[in-house]
Write an enzyme that holds these catalytic residues in place. Structure first.
Site, PDB file in Angstrom:
ATOM      1  N   GLU A  12       0.763  -1.070  -0.062  1.00 39.40           N
ATOM      2  CA  GLU A  12      -0.064  -0.014   0.004  1.00 39.40           C
ATOM      3  C   GLU A  12       0.874   1.212   0.133  1.00 39.40           C
ATOM      4  OE1 GLU A  12      -3.085  -0.388  -0.656  1.00 39.40           O
ATOM      5  OE2 GLU A  12      -3.529  -2.299  -0.010  1.00 39.40           O
ATOM      6  N   CYS A  53      -7.989  -1.587   8.086  1.00 39.02           N
ATOM      7  CA  CYS A  53      -6.478  -1.529   7.617  1.00 39.02           C
ATOM      8  C   CYS A  53      -6.004  -0.161   7.410  1.00 39.02           C
ATOM      9  CB  CYS A  53      -6.401  -2.712   6.502  1.00 39.02           C
ATOM     10  SG  CYS A  53      -6.699  -4.165   6.965  1.00 39.02           S
TER      11      CYS A  53
HETATM   12  N1  PCA Z   1      -8.783  -6.785   6.701  1.00 41.96           N
HETATM   13  C1  PCA Z   1      -9.614  -5.735   6.814  1.00 41.96           C
HETATM   14  C2  PCA Z   1      -9.355  -5.441   8.407  1.00 41.96           C
HETATM   15  C3  PCA Z   1      -8.778  -6.381   9.011  1.00 41.96           C
HETATM   16  C4  PCA Z   1      -8.256  -7.327   7.969  1.00 41.96           C
HETATM   17  O1  PCA Z   1      -7.360  -8.316   7.978  1.00 41.96           O
HETATM   18  C5  PCA Z   1      -9.163  -4.423   5.818  1.00 41.96           C
HETATM   19  O2  PCA Z   1      -8.589  -4.311   4.917  1.00 41.96           O
HETATM   20  O3  PCA Z   1      -9.557  -3.363   6.325  1.00 41.96           O
END
Ligand code: PCA
Length: 198
Positions: free
Chosen positions: A78, A141
């Site tokens: 990201e 996340c």
């Molecule tokens: N994925 C979610 C929150 C926890 C996870 O493992 C997300 O992409 O926000």
């Protein structure tokens, strides 16, 4: 060098979350890198709180948070943490922010301080499917990434989404984290050599 890796507990009806499961395969130490791992709650409020508390205790040299992106095929490095929350489902505390800023006084976004483009290229060279992503979503996340980047300054810190285990084996994810750590350690050694200002 000490690297703090975080993964998430299960959410959305899942019984496990590969983002934390893959961290269980990391050794305590390899190639001069000390690995510290922790599992975070899928909670807008508690996940950043727990992470920042642990960072104060561990004083890591780098922080890499992982989360599951069930609809993606590759590792997603990201690039951006966005000042925005818009949850499709409630978090594990029952919170479901809709169309909200995470920090009304904060900037619209922060860039990751991880070298995401060279890291994705390195992973691909190692035969691990990875790409740079320009959105970590608007759920927990992304919230964790935004809160993390708000406090780290220039320390290497960022977020990697992992796919479901049907798409990528846990061992491959673990290997990717070891390769990523080795790259950061090599970078920090290089910087160390040039950093002495006298
Ligand atoms: N994925 C979610 C929150 C926890 C996870 O493992 C997300 O992409 O926000």
């Amino acid at each position: 060098m000490k690297i703090l890796f975080t993964g998430f507990e299960p959410f959305d009806g899942g019984s496990s979350n590969p983002s934390y499961e893959c961290l269980k395969g990391l050794p305590p130490m390899a190639d001069g890198v000390e690995f510290v791992t922790m599992e975070l709650p899928v909670s807008f409020r508690r996940a950043p709180e727990r992470l920042l508390e642990r960072m104060k205790v561990e004083r890591p040299d780098a922080v890499i948070c992982l989360g599951l992106a069930a609809n993606r095929e590759k590792l997603s490095l990201e690039k951006v943490g966005l000042n925005y929350a818009h949850a499709r489902i409630p978090d594990n505390d029952g919170m479901q922010p809709r169309d909200l800023l995470l920090d009304p006084a904060g900037p619209a976004a922060y860039f990751s301080t991880l070298p995401v483009v060279p890291l994705a290229e390195m992973l691909n060279r190692e035969g691990i499917p990875a790409e740079v992503s320009l959105t970590a979503g608007a759920y927990v996340c992304n919230c964790l990434l935004y809160r993390l980047l708000a406090v780290v300054g220039t320390m290497p810190a960022g977020f990697i989404h992992v796919p479901r285990t049907e798409k990528m084996a846990l061992e491959t994810m673990t290997r990717a984290m070891m390769q990523t750590a080795a790259c950061l350690a090599a970078e920090s050694r290089k910087r160390g050599n040039h950093a002495i200002p006298f």
